[in-house]
Motif scaffolding. Sequence first.
Motif, short mmCIF file in Angstrom:
data_model
loop_
_atom_site.label_atom_id
_atom_site.label_comp_id
_atom_site.label_asym_id
_atom_site.label_seq_id
_atom_site.Cartn_x
_atom_site.Cartn_y
_atom_site.Cartn_z
N ALA A 206 36.26 2.73 0.07
CA ALA A 206 36.65 3.47 1.28
C ALA A 206 35.60 4.52 1.66
N SER A 207 34.91 5.06 0.68
CA SER A 207 33.91 6.10 0.95
C SER A 207 32.62 5.54 1.55
N GLU B 229 30.44 5.55 -8.10
CA GLU B 229 30.74 4.38 -7.27
C GLU B 229 29.51 3.49 -7.11
N ILE B 230 28.33 4.10 -7.03
CA ILE B 230 27.09 3.32 -6.91
C ILE B 230 26.93 2.41 -8.12
N GLU B 231 27.14 2.94 -9.31
CA GLU B 231 27.03 2.15 -10.54
C GLU B 231 28.12 1.09 -10.61
N GLU B 232 29.35 1.49 -10.25
CA GLU B 232 30.48 0.56 -10.25
C GLU B 232 30.21 -0.60 -9.29
N MET B 233 29.66 -0.28 -8.11
CA MET B 233 29.36 -1.31 -7.12
C MET B 233 28.31 -2.29 -7.65
N LYS B 234 27.29 -1.77 -8.30
CA LYS B 234 26.24 -2.64 -8.86
C LYS B 234 26.85 -3.62 -9.86
N LEU B 235 27.67 -3.11 -10.77
CA LEU B 235 28.28 -3.98 -11.79
C LEU B 235 29.22 -4.99 -11.16
N SER B 236 29.98 -4.57 -10.17
CA SER B 236 30.93 -5.46 -9.50
C SER B 236 30.21 -6.55 -8.71
N ALA B 237 29.07 -6.21 -8.13
CA ALA B 237 28.32 -7.17 -7.28
C ALA B 237 27.80 -8.35 -8.09
N ILE B 238 27.56 -8.16 -9.37
CA ILE B 238 27.02 -9.24 -10.20
C ILE B 238 27.91 -10.47 -10.12
N ASN B 239 29.22 -10.27 -10.18
CA ASN B 239 30.14 -11.40 -10.11
C ASN B 239 30.65 -11.66 -8.69
N ALA B 240 30.93 -10.60 -7.95
CA ALA B 240 31.56 -10.75 -6.63
C ALA B 240 30.64 -11.41 -5.61
N LEU B 241 29.34 -11.23 -5.75
CA LEU B 241 28.42 -11.76 -4.73
C LEU B 241 27.61 -12.96 -5.19
N ALA B 242 27.77 -13.35 -6.44
CA ALA B 242 27.12 -14.56 -6.94
C ALA B 242 27.92 -15.78 -6.49
N PRO B 243 27.30 -16.93 -6.33
CA PRO B 243 25.87 -17.19 -6.51
C PRO B 243 25.08 -16.60 -5.35
N PHE B 244 23.90 -16.10 -5.65
CA PHE B 244 23.05 -15.48 -4.64
C PHE B 244 22.34 -16.58 -3.87
#
Length: 193
Positions: A36-37, A144-159
């Motif tokens: 949300a931020s 949140e920046i760190e949390e987003m990075k870790l979450s993106a590994i799975n949420a946005l794969a396959p790249f």
Amino acid sequence: MTSFQDIVRCDMQYFIGIVLPDEYKEQIAVFRNRWASNRLKDVVEPHITVKAQGGLTEDMGWMNNIRGTCSSIKSFRLSMSEPATFGNAVTFLGVESKEVYYLHKRLVDTVSPRPEQIDRYFELDRFHPHLTLGQTYWGMNETEIEEMKLSAINALAPFPTFHVNYVRVYQEIEQNKYIPFEDIRLGANKRSD
């Protein structure tokens, strides 16, 4: 009637970016909105900047030169890659393509921004192509920046890997709000695979 904001800041800015395939662009937008931020969604659609604002003036004299440069550059393949951060301030997806560096250099050479603009916008030797997911400047905190990075590994794969056939010029319509202005095709859709 002219508003105070118009008097204070009457110069609209532009930049040039690469647009993602629609489906992945939507996936990125949904992912960014989970925080949300994260006010980045209010600024501009997901994109990869290839020429920042420096030298892209309101008089638009550069536009025909950019069109000519783009017509001489072949379309190319670009791959998105693993998320990373710039310190604790920005989470982004990486970009893999030697051609994107060539495109960037040609666009900068075409526009010839002042040296201080090149430095300000991290161009030429400091250019690091990426797709910003979130940033402390746009409301997120370091956790949140760190949390987003870790979450993106799975949420946005396959790249994905995709062909870049055009670039998009974005126009600032109000401070920190950019919209698509014009799409410029790369030369004859010849691919350099």
